[in-house]
Design a protein around this motif. Structure first.
Motif, short mmCIF file in Angstrom:
data_model
loop_
_atom_site.label_atom_id
_atom_site.label_comp_id
_atom_site.label_asym_id
_atom_site.label_seq_id
_atom_site.Cartn_x
_atom_site.Cartn_y
_atom_site.Cartn_z
N ARG A 1 1.22 -0.85 0.35
CA ARG A 1 0.03 -0.20 0.19
C ARG A 1 1.02 1.24 -0.17
N ALA A 2 0.55 2.19 -1.22
CA ALA A 2 1.99 2.93 -1.68
C ALA A 2 1.22 4.31 -1.74
N VAL A 3 1.61 5.50 -1.98
CA VAL A 3 1.18 6.26 -2.38
C VAL A 3 2.58 7.38 -3.04
N LEU A 4 2.80 7.24 -4.67
CA LEU A 4 4.29 8.15 -4.97
C LEU A 4 3.75 9.53 -5.69
N VAL A 5 4.82 10.10 -5.06
CA VAL A 5 4.17 11.70 -5.42
C VAL A 5 5.32 12.26 -6.03
N GLN B 1 1.47 27.32 -10.19
CA GLN B 1 0.57 25.53 -10.28
C GLN B 1 1.09 24.89 -10.71
N PRO B 2 1.14 24.00 -9.94
CA PRO B 2 1.85 22.55 -9.93
C PRO B 2 1.38 21.35 -10.61
N LEU B 3 1.53 20.38 -11.63
CA LEU B 3 0.85 18.78 -11.55
C LEU B 3 1.26 18.59 -10.69
N ILE B 4 0.17 17.28 -9.94
CA ILE B 4 0.69 16.03 -8.84
C ILE B 4 0.68 15.54 -9.53
N GLN B 5 1.26 14.44 -9.67
CA GLN B 5 1.02 13.10 -9.87
C GLN B 5 0.92 11.55 -8.97
N LEU B 6 -0.49 11.01 -8.64
CA LEU B 6 0.35 9.70 -7.71
C LEU B 6 -0.37 8.98 -8.21
N GLU B 7 0.74 8.16 -7.79
CA GLU B 7 0.75 6.38 -8.05
C GLU B 7 0.60 5.99 -7.11
N ALA C 1 -6.46 9.76 -1.66
CA ALA C 1 -6.08 10.49 -1.98
C ALA C 1 -6.53 11.46 -2.66
N ARG C 2 -7.06 11.23 -3.80
CA ARG C 2 -7.35 12.46 -4.42
C ARG C 2 -8.53 13.34 -3.42
N TYR D 1 -2.94 2.61 -9.78
CA TYR D 1 -3.73 3.72 -10.48
C TYR D 1 -2.65 4.51 -10.54
N VAL D 2 -3.28 5.59 -11.53
CA VAL D 2 -2.55 6.93 -11.30
C VAL D 2 -3.33 7.29 -11.64
N CYS D 3 -3.24 9.07 -11.65
CA CYS D 3 -4.10 10.57 -10.85
C CYS D 3 -2.98 11.27 -11.16
N VAL D 4 -4.02 13.00 -11.57
CA VAL D 4 -2.66 14.13 -11.57
C VAL D 4 -3.47 15.20 -11.75
N LEU D 5 -3.66 15.52 -10.54
CA LEU D 5 -4.34 17.24 -10.22
C LEU D 5 -3.04 18.28 -10.43
N ARG D 6 -3.85 19.24 -10.16
CA ARG D 6 -3.31 20.70 -10.53
C ARG D 6 -3.73 21.66 -9.62
N LEU D 7 -2.67 21.69 -8.34
CA LEU D 7 -3.29 23.16 -7.42
C LEU D 7 -2.37 24.10 -7.62
#
Length: 137
Positions: free
Chosen positions: A44-48, A63-69, A85-86, A125-131
């Motif tokens: 169980r892991a989340v890589l940022v 305004q970084p794009l952050i990828q969560l693996e 996480a999202r 699973y991978v997702c990308v968010l813009r902060l």
């Protein structure tokens, strides 16, 4: 006109890691920007990772794009963790870290199954968010 960029940009990866570590569903999850020693993709892991983004000078906002693996022992586990996480990041608007404030979060790419060719047994699973992160001074 000279740039108003700060001398030091906020460490957005650290901000995201700190946010994720406060979520009860992620309390026993390894959250970092690199895999732990012995990682094989089934833990169980989340890589940022910061995947890019831009400094908006006139708004004084990064305004970084952050990828969560997001990994889990089963595909369904990884999916549940990815949603936790999202949700954490999407709820982070208004959160302050030192001189930085998260002013907006937009999902650029929702959780999607993405096989990991480095770790053959991985469930990822991978997702990308813009902060949007405003820095004072």
């Amino acid at each position: 006109m000279p740039s108003s960029a700060p001398g030091t940009f906020p460490d957005v990866q650290a901000i995201v890691r700190d946010l994720l570590k406060t979520r009860p569903e992620l309390s026993d999850v390894y959250v970092a920007d690199a895999p732990d020693v012995g990682f094989d993709g089934t833990q169980r892991a989340v890589l940022v990772s910061r995947m890019g983004g831009a400094w908006i000078d006139d708004l004084h906002v990064d305004q970084p794009l952050i990828q969560l693996e997001v990994y889990g022992p089963l595909k369904s586990d990884a999916f549940v963790l990815a949603n936790a996480a999202r949700a954490t990041l999407l709820a982070a608007i208004g959160t302050r870290f030192g001189t930085s404030t998260v002013t907006d979060v937009v999902e650029a790419d929702g959780p999607r199954w993405l096989p990991d060719y480095v770790y053959a047994g991985a469930n990822r699973y991978v997702c990308v968010l813009r902060l949007s992160v405003r820095t004072d001074g």
